[in-house]
Design a protein around this motif. Structure first.
Motif, PDB file in Angstrom:
ATOM      1  N   PRO A  68      -1.616  -5.626  -5.267  1.00 54.79           N
ATOM      2  CA  PRO A  68      -0.201  -5.454  -4.921  1.00 54.79           C
ATOM      3  C   PRO A  68       0.326  -4.096  -5.383  1.00 54.79           C
ATOM      4  O   PRO A  68       1.070  -3.435  -4.651  1.00 54.79           O
ATOM      5  N   GLY A  69      -0.072  -3.660  -6.548  1.00 53.80           N
ATOM      6  CA  GLY A  69       0.404  -2.367  -7.058  1.00 53.80           C
ATOM      7  C   GLY A  69       0.003  -1.221  -6.154  1.00 53.80           C
ATOM      8  O   GLY A  69       0.810  -0.344  -5.818  1.00 53.80           O
ATOM      9  N   LYS A  70      -1.230  -1.228  -5.722  1.00 52.19           N
ATOM     10  CA  LYS A  70      -1.747  -0.170  -4.842  1.00 52.19           C
ATOM     11  C   LYS A  70      -0.971  -0.178  -3.517  1.00 52.19           C
ATOM     12  O   LYS A  70      -0.586   0.872  -2.990  1.00 52.19           O
ATOM     13  N   VAL A  71      -0.771  -1.367  -2.975  1.00 50.60           N
ATOM     14  CA  VAL A  71      -0.092  -1.483  -1.679  1.00 50.60           C
ATOM     15  C   VAL A  71       1.371  -1.054  -1.794  1.00 50.60           C
ATOM     16  O   VAL A  71       1.902  -0.374  -0.919  1.00 50.60           O
ATOM     17  N   GLN A  72       2.030  -1.428  -2.900  1.00 53.25           N
ATOM     18  CA  GLN A  72       3.427  -1.026  -3.105  1.00 53.25           C
ATOM     19  C   GLN A  72       3.540   0.495  -3.171  1.00 53.25           C
ATOM     20  O   GLN A  72       4.451   1.102  -2.584  1.00 53.25           O
ATOM     21  N   ALA A  73       2.605   1.118  -3.884  1.00 53.25           N
ATOM     22  CA  ALA A  73       2.630   2.581  -3.982  1.00 53.25           C
ATOM     23  C   ALA A  73       2.461   3.208  -2.604  1.00 53.25           C
ATOM     24  O   ALA A  73       3.136   4.186  -2.236  1.00 53.25           O
ATOM     25  N   LEU A  74       1.567   2.625  -1.833  1.00 50.40           N
ATOM     26  CA  LEU A  74       1.312   3.129  -0.481  1.00 50.40           C
ATOM     27  C   LEU A  74       2.577   3.037   0.377  1.00 50.40           C
ATOM     28  O   LEU A  74       2.905   3.956   1.144  1.00 50.40           O
ATOM     29  N   CYS A  75       3.292   1.921   0.241  1.00 47.39           N
ATOM     30  CA  CYS A  75       4.504   1.723   1.038  1.00 47.39           C
ATOM     31  C   CYS A  75       5.579   2.753   0.680  1.00 47.39           C
ATOM     32  O   CYS A  75       6.253   3.291   1.561  1.00 47.39           O
ATOM     33  N   THR A  76       5.727   3.009  -0.598  1.00 46.74           N
ATOM     34  CA  THR A  76       6.718   4.008  -1.029  1.00 46.74           C
ATOM     35  C   THR A  76       6.380   5.367  -0.445  1.00 46.74           C
ATOM     36  O   THR A  76       7.231   6.082   0.077  1.00 46.74           O
ATOM     37  N   LYS A  77       5.105   5.695  -0.506  1.00 48.45           N
ATOM     38  CA  LYS A  77       4.654   6.980   0.014  1.00 48.45           C
ATOM     39  C   LYS A  77       4.873   7.053   1.530  1.00 48.45           C
ATOM     40  O   LYS A  77       5.212   8.108   2.070  1.00 48.45           O
TER      41      LYS A  77
END
Lengths: 315, 483
Positions: A68-77
């Motif tokens: 989830p952390g990786k995906v959240q970072a991706l979404c912000t980017k």
């Protein structure tokens, strides 16, 4: 379903439709793609191409190690590719595995990314080796979790053994499932279809079956989105538009890692399908590393020098 | 970004700073540049800018060049081992590669062809011809031409303006490899790369007099053809001049090879890979502005696919980027001369008056310079002048056929026979058609592909002899099948 009036859903009509396609000469297609790769895109046109390419990126993470952390970072980017510069457009979509769709949906909405697409890879991605009920459930999960785009894989085994109608029926079923909720992208895995004749055939098959987009690859098999493969697919959508007045999108994915590669793709679009396809609703680039190179080149055009990689985020 | 903005390519001009053009040139005789007496201007056909003054060789200049070539032949070149001659050719080839950009820019400025073509086709192929023939120099007795072959002596070579450096390479490389010395005359409108080649000969320390270059017009060419000190004539150019040369050398001992005009048929069968065939048609007629003797200037289309092909072809032609030849994205450059432009216009006008339908790609042509848009004529029949005469410009005549035999009959119904193209995904049809076509070069599912190892030349009024490969080499050796 009417299938644009091209086929009636029977095996014989599908065979007749695919059999009428002209072949692709491999040497000629390679030569044309190589010639278009010599186009020299400079100054104002390069700037336009970089921003256009950013808006077409399907920012992707498809790893067993996704969290989830990786995906959240991706979404912000995806929403704000360059946190220091608001003139940089958002990317076209984020692309994740099915079980990450809910996380991505929530986070995109949280960071003001409702305009960014959310693509889920589906139908037992990447191999497609599962029963149809499983594929349907897989897709339904993604839709329920809030995916706006479904990237399905075709059954390459069925295609290569000549069971075109099986491939066709699978696409039709997933298309029905997506309804108006999600755009359907159909992945061929061109590296496994191997010939340009097959790529052309798969393109016309998928378009008649209801694909909104045709997509080269999963990113798990090489070669992936080579320029001649994308050329053949762009010719297919151009010809399909002549036949049906419907524009189908194209998504190369895999192996497009830098700005130069991305601009070559845009040149292919411009001079093959035509400038009408130069929009994120009709052309996407599936990539992960590409975005940062686009951002670096964009900064270089603004500042006149290459910034340290420390100035672009690694999310 | 949803708003549609067109992808305009910003200008991407190649820099011309890499070349330095002298205000005036002389001839290259006996290893030295010697001043000419009379001069004429050479211009950039894309801008009409005068690039330099070129010397017009008269009798004294040609005499001096032939004398220098004879001396080099008897004292140096014919005595040198093949291995040593080969070293010089390898050296020339390498220097051409090192100075490739200079050659490409100069060729584009003087000829009007797009920099993409001079950079990617003309110059690399020219170097490849020297590399290929360098390898033959010490292996002549293994070329399958017998063990007692000998060079002719002094070769007089006259080349055209469409591929100035490449045609020079086609002529000079085999002549030198076989042990001849040469007197070469470039075309009057495109002498600059030949004069740069003369510098390369100096740089390679080629013995004086092995290569001599005299510049001038047709009168200089006539002096070479009729010179008693020349043993062999090699000419590339129009069939009209080729006939004059053939008459002139007929009562002499001179050997002769001629590469003349063409009106090639590009045949599209209904089972062709259509998208690649479209590229082949475009490459066949619009490559080098159609200034190609083997251009696919007659498109012979199967009626069952004619509408589809023409629709796709027109769309593709509308994308051809016409304009500044120095721009790296230009596909179609300038017509080489005003004279040639007038000829293209005149022949195209007969297409209109004889009832064919003209369609030109919409494009903005520059105000200065010589330009002609990519054009096709449909509804052309065998009796139209534009189906029979060589236009030598970006103009395609479209004919149709119903059966394979009709395609062959139409393709062969011409006094020319240089090249032909066959487009089909069916191998047996390609093999059958290639056996029926009377043309020296036949391309299957491609067009305008050249290689030094492949012999090139024509049937009928398209010429005598071959250039390239072993066949081309044999033209520079005597004792091959005669004497």
């Amino acid at each position: 379903m009417s299938f644009y009036g091209l086929v009636d859903g029977s095996d014989s009509s599908l065979r007749k439709y695919l059999g009428a396609l002209s072949g692709v000469d491999q040497v000629g297609a390679d030569a044309r793609a190589a010639m278009l790769a010599t186009r020299s895109i400079k100054t104002s046109s390069k700037r336009w191409a970089i921003d256009t390419a950013i808006s077409m990126v399907d920012l992707t993470t498809l790893e067993g190690a996704d969290t989830p952390g990786k995906v959240q970072a991706l979404c912000t980017k995806a929403v704000r590719p360059d946190p220091t510069n608001s003139s940089v457009p958002s990317v076209g979509a984020v692309c994740v595995y099915n079980d990450m769709v809910a996380v991505a949906r929530k986070h995109l909405d949280l960071v003001g990314g409702a305009h960014v697409g959310l693509a889920a890879v589906s139908t037992a991605f990447p191999s497609g080796r599962a029963s149809m009920p499983v594929k349907i459930q897989d897709t339904q999960d993604a839709l329920d979790a809030g995916a706006s785009e479904i990237d399905m894989v075709i059954d390459r085994g069925a295609f290569l053994s000549g069971n075109y109608i099986d491939v066709f029926n699978e696409i039709v079923q997933i298309r029905e499932l997506c309804g108006t909720k999600a755009h359907l992208k159909v992945i061929f895995e061109t590296g496994e279809l191997t010939t340009y004749d097959n790529v052309r055939k798969a393109s016309f098959l998928a378009m008649a079956a209801g694909a909104d987009f045709i997509k080269t690859s999963t990113g798990k098999i090489a070669p992936a989105a080579t320029p001649p493969v994308v050329l053949v697919m762009l010719e297919a959508v151009r010809d399909f538009y002549q036949m049906t007045q419907t524009r189908i999108g194209v998504k190369p994915a895999g192996g497009i890692r830098n700005t130069k590669d991305a601009i070559k793709q845009l040149v292919l679009v411009n001079e093959t399908a035509g400038p009408e396809w130069l929009t994120p609703s009709l052309f996407r680039i599936g990539a992960s590393a590409l975005l940062n190179d686009l951002l670096m080149q964009r900064m270089k055009m603004d500042d006149g020098y290459y910034a340290s990689p420390a100035y672009v985020t690694i999310d | 970004m949803e708003t549609q903005v067109s992808f305009e390519y910003a200008p991407a001009p190649e820099s011309r700073s890499v070349v330095s053009i002298k205000p005036k040139y002389g001839h290259f005789i006996g290893g030295k540049f010697v001043a000419g007496s009379k001069h004429f201007p050479t211009i950039n056909p894309a801008t009409e800018e005068v690039l330099s003054q070129i010397a017009l060789a008269g009798k004294a200049d040609v005499d001096a060049a032939v004398k220098a070539a004879r001396k080099a032949y008897t004292t140096t070149w014919s005595k040198m081992s093949g291995k040593e001659r080969g070293k010089y050719l390898f050296r020339i080839a390498r220097i051409m590669q090192e100075r490739a950009r200079e050659f490409a820019v100069l060729e584009t400025l003087d000829n009007g062809k797009p920099i993409r073509e001079s950079r990617d086709v003309d110059v690399p192929l020219a170097a490849a011809h020297f590399f290929y023939h360098a390898g033959w120099a010490d292996k002549l007795e293994f070329a399958g031409l017998g063990t007692s072959t000998k060079p002719h002596g002094v070769a007089g070579q006259i080349i055209p303006w469409n591929f100035p450096l490449l045609m020079l390479a086609w002529k000079v490389a085999p002549a030198l490899a076989a042990g001849n010395t040469v007197v070469l005359k470039p075309a009057e409108s495109t002498s600059l790369t030949a004069l740069l080649f003369a510098e390369v000969c100096q740089q390679a320390e080629l013995p004086a007099g092995v290569v001599n270059i005299v510049t001038g017009d047709g009168s200089t060419g006539a002096l070479i053809v009729n010179h008693p000190g020349i043993d062999k004539i090699a000419f590339t150019g129009s069939t009209e001049v080729g006939k004059i040369i053939a008459r002139a050398v007929a009562p002499t001992q001179k050997s002769v090879t001629l590469e003349l005009g063409g009106k090639a048929a590009n045949i599209i069968f209904e089972d062709a890979a259509i998208d690649e065939a479209i590229e082949g048609i475009v490459n066949g007629i619009f490559f080098n502005q159609g200034h190609v003797c083997c251009a696919g200037s007659r498109l012979i289309l199967q009626e069952s696919v004619a509408d589809e092909v023409l629709e796709k072809l027109k769309k593709r032609m509308a994308q051809i980027r016409v304009g500044d030849p120095m721009d790296k994205n230009t596909d179609l450059g300038a017509i080489n001369s005003k004279e040639q432009l007038l000829k293209i216009r005149e022949l195209s006008a007969t297409g209109d008056s004889e009832g064919a339908e003209r369609w030109s790609a919409p494009c903005d042509l520059p105000k200065k310079g010589f330009w002609f848009p990519p054009t096709i004529f449909t509804g052309v029949t065998q009796s139209h002048r534009i189906a029979r005469e060589e236009i030598f410009g970006p103009v395609l005549s479209v004919l149709t056929f119903r059966t394979p035999q009709e395609a062959i009959d139409k393709a062969n119904n011409t006094p020319f026979g240089l090249s032909a193209g066959i487009w089909s995904e069916k191998g047996s049809r390609i093999l059958w058609a290639s056996q029926q076509l009377r043309a020296g070069v036949i391309w299957a599912n491609t067009f305008n592909k050249f290689d030094p190892t492949s012999p090139f030349g024509g049937y009928k009024e398209s010429g005598w002899g071959r250039e390239g490969g072993r066949h081309g080499l044999s033209a520079y050796l005597k004792g091959v099948g005669h004497e």
